[in-house]
Structures are given as structure tokens and as C-alpha cells.
Design an enzyme around this catalytic site. Structure first.
Site, PDB file in Angstrom:
ATOM      1  CG  LEU A  43      -1.662  -1.258   1.582  1.00 19.69           C
ATOM      2  CD1 LEU A  43      -2.351  -1.126   2.936  1.00 19.69           C
ATOM      3  CD2 LEU A  43      -2.679  -1.563   0.496  1.00 19.69           C
ATOM      4  CG  ASN A 100       8.850  -1.510  -0.158  1.00 18.44           C
ATOM      5  OD1 ASN A 100       8.025  -1.393  -1.049  1.00 18.44           O
ATOM      6  ND2 ASN A 100       8.547  -1.323   1.118  1.00 18.44           N
ATOM      7  CG  PHE A 139       8.428   3.735  -8.029  1.00 14.62           C
ATOM      8  CD1 PHE A 139       7.091   3.536  -8.318  1.00 14.62           C
ATOM      9  CD2 PHE A 139       8.796   4.017  -6.720  1.00 14.62           C
ATOM     10  CE1 PHE A 139       6.117   3.614  -7.329  1.00 14.62           C
ATOM     11  CE2 PHE A 139       7.827   4.100  -5.720  1.00 14.62           C
ATOM     12  CZ  PHE A 139       6.487   3.895  -6.025  1.00 14.62           C
ATOM     13  CG  LEU A 140      12.119   4.857 -14.125  1.00 14.84           C
ATOM     14  CD1 LEU A 140      12.076   4.474 -15.601  1.00 14.84           C
ATOM     15  CD2 LEU A 140      13.548   4.685 -13.590  1.00 14.84           C
ATOM     16  CB  CYS A 157       7.926   1.882   3.425  1.00 17.89           C
ATOM     17  SG  CYS A 157       6.324   2.058   4.204  1.00 17.89           S
ATOM     18  NE  ARG A 164       5.585   7.743   9.808  1.00 17.00           N
ATOM     19  CZ  ARG A 164       4.938   6.570   9.796  1.00 17.00           C
ATOM     20  NH1 ARG A 164       5.248   5.623  10.657  1.00 17.00           N
ATOM     21  NH2 ARG A 164       3.982   6.339   8.910  1.00 17.00           N
TER      22      ARG A 164
HETATM   23  C1  UGA Z   1       6.097   2.145  -0.514  1.00 12.64           C
HETATM   24  C2  UGA Z   1       5.721   1.178  -1.646  1.00 12.64           C
HETATM   25  O1  UGA Z   1       5.524   1.913  -2.858  1.00 12.64           O
HETATM   26  C3  UGA Z   1       4.452   0.397  -1.307  1.00 12.64           C
HETATM   27  O2  UGA Z   1       4.201  -0.558  -2.316  1.00 12.64           O
HETATM   28  C4  UGA Z   1       4.693  -0.325   0.030  1.00 12.64           C
HETATM   29  O3  UGA Z   1       3.561  -1.070   0.419  1.00 12.64           O
HETATM   30  C5  UGA Z   1       5.012   0.713   1.101  1.00 12.64           C
HETATM   31  O4  UGA Z   1       6.207   1.421   0.717  1.00 12.64           O
HETATM   32  C6  UGA Z   1       5.257  -0.023   2.398  1.00 12.64           C
HETATM   33  O5  UGA Z   1       6.218  -0.779   2.484  1.00 12.64           O
HETATM   34  O6  UGA Z   1       4.393   0.026   3.280  1.00 12.64           O
HETATM   35  P1  UGA Z   1       5.302   4.573   0.265  1.00 12.64           P
HETATM   36  O7  UGA Z   1       6.522   4.567   1.130  1.00 12.64           O
HETATM   37  O8  UGA Z   1       4.002   4.954   0.858  1.00 12.64           O
HETATM   38  O9  UGA Z   1       5.070   3.125  -0.406  1.00 12.64           O
HETATM   39  O10 UGA Z   1       5.550   5.613  -0.912  1.00 12.64           O
HETATM   40  P2  UGA Z   1       6.159   5.559  -2.405  1.00 12.64           P
HETATM   41  O11 UGA Z   1       5.155   6.107  -3.332  1.00 12.64           O
HETATM   42  O12 UGA Z   1       6.677   4.224  -2.721  1.00 12.64           O
HETATM   43  O13 UGA Z   1       7.366   6.602  -2.296  1.00 12.64           O
HETATM   44  C7  UGA Z   1       8.516   6.367  -1.510  1.00 12.64           C
HETATM   45  C8  UGA Z   1       9.534   7.465  -1.740  1.00 12.64           C
HETATM   46  O14 UGA Z   1      10.082   7.409  -3.061  1.00 12.64           O
HETATM   47  C9  UGA Z   1       8.972   8.877  -1.587  1.00 12.64           C
HETATM   48  O15 UGA Z   1       9.908   9.700  -0.946  1.00 12.64           O
HETATM   49  C10 UGA Z   1       8.764   9.328  -3.025  1.00 12.64           C
HETATM   50  O16 UGA Z   1       8.764  10.713  -3.218  1.00 12.64           O
HETATM   51  C11 UGA Z   1       9.958   8.672  -3.705  1.00 12.64           C
HETATM   52  N1  UGA Z   1       9.771   8.479  -5.146  1.00 12.64           N
HETATM   53  C12 UGA Z   1       8.826   7.620  -5.603  1.00 12.64           C
HETATM   54  C13 UGA Z   1      10.596   9.156  -6.052  1.00 12.64           C
HETATM   55  O17 UGA Z   1      11.476   9.951  -5.661  1.00 12.64           O
HETATM   56  N2  UGA Z   1      10.435   8.921  -7.392  1.00 12.64           N
HETATM   57  C14 UGA Z   1       9.503   8.063  -7.862  1.00 12.64           C
HETATM   58  O18 UGA Z   1       9.422   7.892  -9.107  1.00 12.64           O
HETATM   59  C15 UGA Z   1       8.674   7.398  -6.957  1.00 12.64           C
END
Ligand code: UGA
Length: 431
Positions: A147, A205, A246-247, A257, A324
């Protein structure tokens, strides 16, 4: 089915509401009485799109309840408590075991304990042994969550896959039944052993974080060779073997997470004496990213002392009030070493508890007033809707400098409005 979910944090709460939507009867338990009383009154302690509305709806229907005491009528018990990082990167499992201890004190009709919390591979085996040692007959299964904050309820109801890990056919059948509404709609149901299921979670992750670290490094390279990082990401990501998600270039990944889970997976590699050059590099790459971005901000603004910096976005990403491990806060911490005034604005984070001082404004205009520069740290849709032309015309900022750490603004429009605009990964605006 009747389900008990232990833990009303992000995962526990979203999972509770998700299962209620799927037609189950859910009781969510948490030791935090304040949180439980809020939830009983239909108030969500977290901001998540659509969550509070569904919370109220299913409370009123009597399909969702909250308590700080264990009941004994459910068919399945989920453990969804936190597994924070210990200083050495390994996951702290104490909340899981204390939840199990509490469960064992109460007679229960349930015979299946499902671990939803993110845990290192091998934890389900440990839990099973713990239960056997205590003479408990609970069966244990793994069922990790995928999630994303900000889209968590959507992800629950529209998963790419459901992964469960169990060694018993009977537990597999129960979980298949539980998720039937999603499986009937075509969701892939992957049933494997507990160790693999646990590893799927951490590895997913870690893989996503690796993609982000890679694009961020490519952004640094783009600044040197004159390529455009957004087009580069498109060029790479449209190869379906790679995938475009995620790029997105940014100030580094954060949240509760990715950093924790990568550290935990790396710890597992170390404990098993298997070398992971990749994880080691991703951890290092992301850690230095915050500092690098701060240095870029400094190089654009020049001497930071006595400057007023408007800072948009405090949460770790858009659509959440969760700050966080937020990259924004890490960068602010570096900036705060100077004699600067930070006037921050975030659509959802309205107050912060930090070990340094910043002003948190309730609207963006007030944060921009007399600023020497604006830094955009989070990709909130609201920021790209701002009429920067009128901000400029009204001389709201002292210096018209915008540093966009998420590449979300329309460059042409911003430059036409008279701003010096800096985004990540573009050589003509070398940061
Ligand atoms: C992440 C995973 O995407 C979920 O599938 C997982 O269930 C969750 O961790 C967890 O383990 O509970 P989340 O941490 O809520 O979800 O957020 P993300 O959307 O994955 O983003 C994580 C970080 O990566 C953020 O700081 C975001 O800004 C960064 N990010 C994401 C980027 O810099 N570029 C991207 O293209 C995508």
C-alpha cells in the site's frame, strides 16, 4: 468472515477499512486508547484520500469496530503493528511479539494468525516456533501489504497481486476465501511459502528504491552532458520490461518504508553472509542525495545567511501528511545550519515537531512573502496550479528564484513570467 486486526496504524487502519469494503466484519484493536476513541467517532488519525468517508460509512453499517481490548469471535487475526528500524538496520519485532503475548492471554476462536507487518524473511518461522513453545495451536501465515501512502485504499482494492505465504493448505484456502472478491475480479493470487512471501515484500521495496536511486544518479549525469532527465526517464520507462513508474527524479526517496526496508533487507544479506553490492550502493546513493541537493540549493542562492527561503512541501511525498524520513526535512536540516529563515508551506502538514526551527505557514502566499527563493520539495498538485505570474507581478517574493526538486512546474511559463527557474537534471540550469 469475522476479522480482527491488531494495530490501527497506516497499514492496520487501511486494511481494516479495505476488508470491511470487501464485505467482512472487522474489529481493529490498538493499545493507543486516544486513537481508538478518535476512530470510534469516525475521525481518521491520518490523512489518506477517501479513508475517512469509508471509515464513517462502515462504522455506521456496523461492519467496522474499534477497541483497545481483544475479543474472541474472529475467524482470522491479522497482526499489522509497526516494525521500526533498530540502529543497526535490523527490524525491531518487539511490537509483534508483545501483540502475540496479548493475544495469547485471551481465549480465542480464531486459529489463524496472519502477519501483515513488514518483517524480515524467517520471521514467520520464528513466530510459529514461539507459539509452539507457548503451547498455542495458532497457525501462522504471511500476507505482506503493498500500500502506497496517498493511494493506500486504492492499492488495497486494486492490487497488482496478493501474496500469501503458508505451509498449510487449510490456511491457503481461508486466505483465498478472504480475498475472493478481489480474486474473482482477476487479481493474481500468489501462494508460496512464508519465507518467500516475506522476501517478496522487502525485495519489491528495494527494487523500486533502486530504480529511484538510478534515475537520480542519471539526473546528475544529465546535468553534465546536457540531456533532459524527464525525457530520459520516458525513453527508458516506455520499454515495458523496465516500466515507467518510480523513475521520477527527486530529492531522494524517504518515508517510513523504503529506507527502513532496504536497511532491513541489507541486514538480512549481511546476517546470511551474502554480499549485496547493489543494496549497499542504493543506500549510499540515497544518503548522499539529500546533501547534494542541499549543496545545489546553496550554489544557486549563494550565501544563505540572512536569507528567507520559502519551502513548499514537508511530507515525504504528495497526498499524505506523513513527514517521517521526509527528504524535505533532511534538506531543511542542512539549510537550518545557516542563519536562514525557512517559511514552509504544505497542503496537509500544518505543524511539525523538529529539532530545529522553521515557520510553518497556513497558506502559500504568506510563505512566499519577501522570500529570496522558493524551493519545491514535494510534488503536490496544488503547487503546479499556483499562478506564479501574478505572484511575480505583485512582487510577493524579494528574488524571483524557483528551485523545483520534483520538476513539476511548466518551465516555459515560469521562465516567461520572469523567474530564474532551476529544475533537476537539465544542463542549461546547472545546479
Ligand atoms: C512504498 C511502496 O511503494 C508500497 O508498495 C509499500 O507497500 C510501502 O512502501 C510499504 O512498504 O508500506 P510509500 O513509502 O508509501 O510506499 O511511498 P512511495 O510512493 O513508494 O514513495 C517512496 C519514496 O520514493 C517517496 O519519498 C517518493 O517521493 C519517492 N519516489 C517515488 C521518487 O522519488 N520517485 C519516484 O518515481 C517514486
Amino acid at each position: 468472515m469475522k476479522i480482527t486486526i491488531v494495530g490501527a496504524g497506516y497499514v492496520g487502519l487501511v486494511t481494516s477499512i479495505g476488508f470491511a469494503i470487501l464485505g467482512h466484519e472487522v474489529n481493529c484493536i490498538d493499545v493507543d486508547k486516544k486513537k481508538i476513541s478518535m476512530l470510534k467517532n469516525g475521525k481518521s488519525p491520518i490523512y489518506e484520500i477517501g479513508l475517512e468517508e469509508k471509515l464513517l460509512q462502515f462504522l455506521n453499517k456496523g461492519k467496522l469496530s474499534f477497541s483497545s481490548k481483544f475479543n474472541n469471535v474472529s475467524d482470522i487475526i491479522f497482526i499489522a503493528v509497526g516494525t521500526p528500524s533498530l540502529g543497526n538496520g535490523s527490524a525491531n519485532l518487539k511490537f509483534i511479539f508483545s501483540a502475540i503475548d496479548s493475544l495469547l492471554k485471551h481465549p480465542s476462536n480464531s486459529r489463524l494468525l496472519v502477519i501483515k507487518s513488514t518483517v524480515p524473511t524467517g520471521t514467520n518461522r520464528k513466530i510459529r516456533q514461539y507459539l509452539l513453545d507457548k503451547g498455542s495451536k495458532y497457525k501462522v501465515a504471511s500476507n505482506p501489504e503493498f500500500l502506497k501512502e496517498g493511494a493506500a485504499l486504492f492499492d488495497f482494492l486494486n492490487p497488482d497481486r496478493i501474496v500469501i505465504g503458508t505451509n498449510e493448505k487449510s490456511s491457503e484456502k481461508v486466505l483465498e476465501q478472504l480475498y475472493k472478491p478481489l480474486i474473482s475480479n482477476g487479481t493474481l493470487f500468489i501462494s508460496t511459502d512464508p519465507a518467500t512471501s516475506e522476501l517478496v515484500k522487502h525485495s519489491s521495496n528495494a527494487f523500486l528504491a533502486t530504480k529511484i536511486a538510478f534515475i537520480n544518479e542519471l539526473s546528475d549525469l544529465s546535468e553534465k552532458v546536457g540531456s533532459n532527465i524527464d525525457d530520459l526517464a520516458k525513453g527508458i520507462g516506455t520499454d515495458h520490461r523496465i516500466g515507467k513508474e518510480f523513475l521520477k527524479v527527486g530529492p531522494g526517496f524517504g518515508g517510513s518504508c523504503f529506507p527502513k526496508d532496504i536497511a532491513a533487507l541489507y541486514d538480512t544479506f549481511k546476517k546470511q553472509k551474502v554480499k549485496s553490492f547493489i543494496l549497499e550502493s542504493v543506500i549510499t546513493s540515497n544518503k548522499q542525495r539529500f546533501f547534494k541537493v542541499y549543496k545545489q540549493i546553496e550554489s544557486i542562492i549563494g550565501n544563505l545567511d540572512k536569507k528567507r527561503i520559502a519551502f513548499f512541501g514537508l511530507s515525504f511525498k504528495a497526498n499524505t501528511d506523513d513527514y517521517r524520513e521526509s527528504p524535505a526535512i533532511k534538506i531543511l536540516k542542512y539549510l537550518s545550519q545557516h542563519d536562514v529563515t525557512i517559511s514552509a508551506y504544505d497542503p496537509k502538514v500544518k505543524k511539525v515537531n523538529l529539532d530545529f526551527d522553521i515557520e510553518v505557514h497556513q497558506n502559500y502566499k504568506s510563505a512566499l512573502r519577501n522570500a529570496n527563493a522558493l524551493v519545491i520539495a514535494t510534488e503536490w498538485e496544488e503547487f503546479s496550479q499556483i499562478d506564479f505570474n501574478s505572484i511575480q507581478k505583485n512582487n510577493l517574493m524579494n528574488d524571483n528564484i524557483i528551485i523545483d526538486l520534483r520538476n513539476i512546474l511548466d518551465e516555459e511559463k515560469i521562465v516567461r513570467s520572469g523567474y530564474s527557474y532551476y529544475k533537476l537534471g537539465k544542463v542549461k540550469n546547472v545546479l
